[in-house]
Write a protein that holds these residues in place. Sequence first.
Motif, PDB file in Angstrom:
ATOM      1  N   PRO A   1      23.549  62.170 -17.135  1.00 18.96           N
ATOM      2  CA  PRO A   1      24.634  63.095 -17.468  1.00 18.96           C
ATOM      3  C   PRO A   1      25.959  62.628 -16.870  1.00 18.96           C
ATOM      4  O   PRO A   1      25.996  62.114 -15.749  1.00 18.96           O
ATOM      5  CB  PRO A   1      24.182  64.407 -16.834  1.00 18.96           C
ATOM      6  CG  PRO A   1      23.323  63.986 -15.689  1.00 18.96           C
ATOM      7  CD  PRO A   1      22.644  62.712 -16.126  1.00 18.96           C
TER       8      PRO A   1
ATOM      9  N   ALA B   1      19.302  56.118 -20.017  1.00 18.68           N
ATOM     10  CA  ALA B   1      18.922  57.320 -20.751  1.00 18.68           C
ATOM     11  C   ALA B   1      19.009  58.528 -19.829  1.00 18.68           C
ATOM     12  O   ALA B   1      18.762  58.425 -18.625  1.00 18.68           O
ATOM     13  CB  ALA B   1      17.495  57.170 -21.274  1.00 18.68           C
ATOM     14  N   ASN B   2      19.392  59.643 -20.393  1.00 22.48           N
ATOM     15  CA  ASN B   2      19.440  60.918 -19.659  1.00 22.48           C
ATOM     16  C   ASN B   2      20.341  60.879 -18.437  1.00 22.48           C
ATOM     17  O   ASN B   2      20.060  61.531 -17.436  1.00 22.48           O
ATOM     18  CB  ASN B   2      18.038  61.363 -19.247  1.00 22.48           C
ATOM     19  CG  ASN B   2      17.115  61.468 -20.422  1.00 22.48           C
ATOM     20  OD1 ASN B   2      17.516  61.899 -21.496  1.00 22.48           O
ATOM     21  ND2 ASN B   2      15.871  61.065 -20.253  1.00 22.48           N
TER      22      ASN B   2
END
Length: 102
Positions: free
Chosen positions: A70, A67-68
């Motif tokens: 980039p 998750a998260n």
Amino acid sequence: MPTPTRCFLDVAARYGNVDPGDQEAVQHWFLEVLPTLPHAAINEIFEELLAYNGSVADDDTERIYPANAPLPSLSASPAAPIPLLAIRVGEALIKLMRRSSK
């Protein structure tokens, strides 16, 4: 070939007593708990993960991504340096062309 996700789930379940169905708990265990374990335990876990490397993922395994996390765009990536060999070959070709044109 990368280590299949199910291998990380198995390791988190065995070493961290984490529910392999809880993706956030597995991710938390690898990011927060694993680094605090004794050095010998970390090495044992990494050796086990390396042993899984190259094993085939099950077709029904759900793909899990952090998750998260980039992903950099190509334009944000630094330019790759030109290999020295390519420069030398290019210089040699230019010299050959100059000699042949005389």
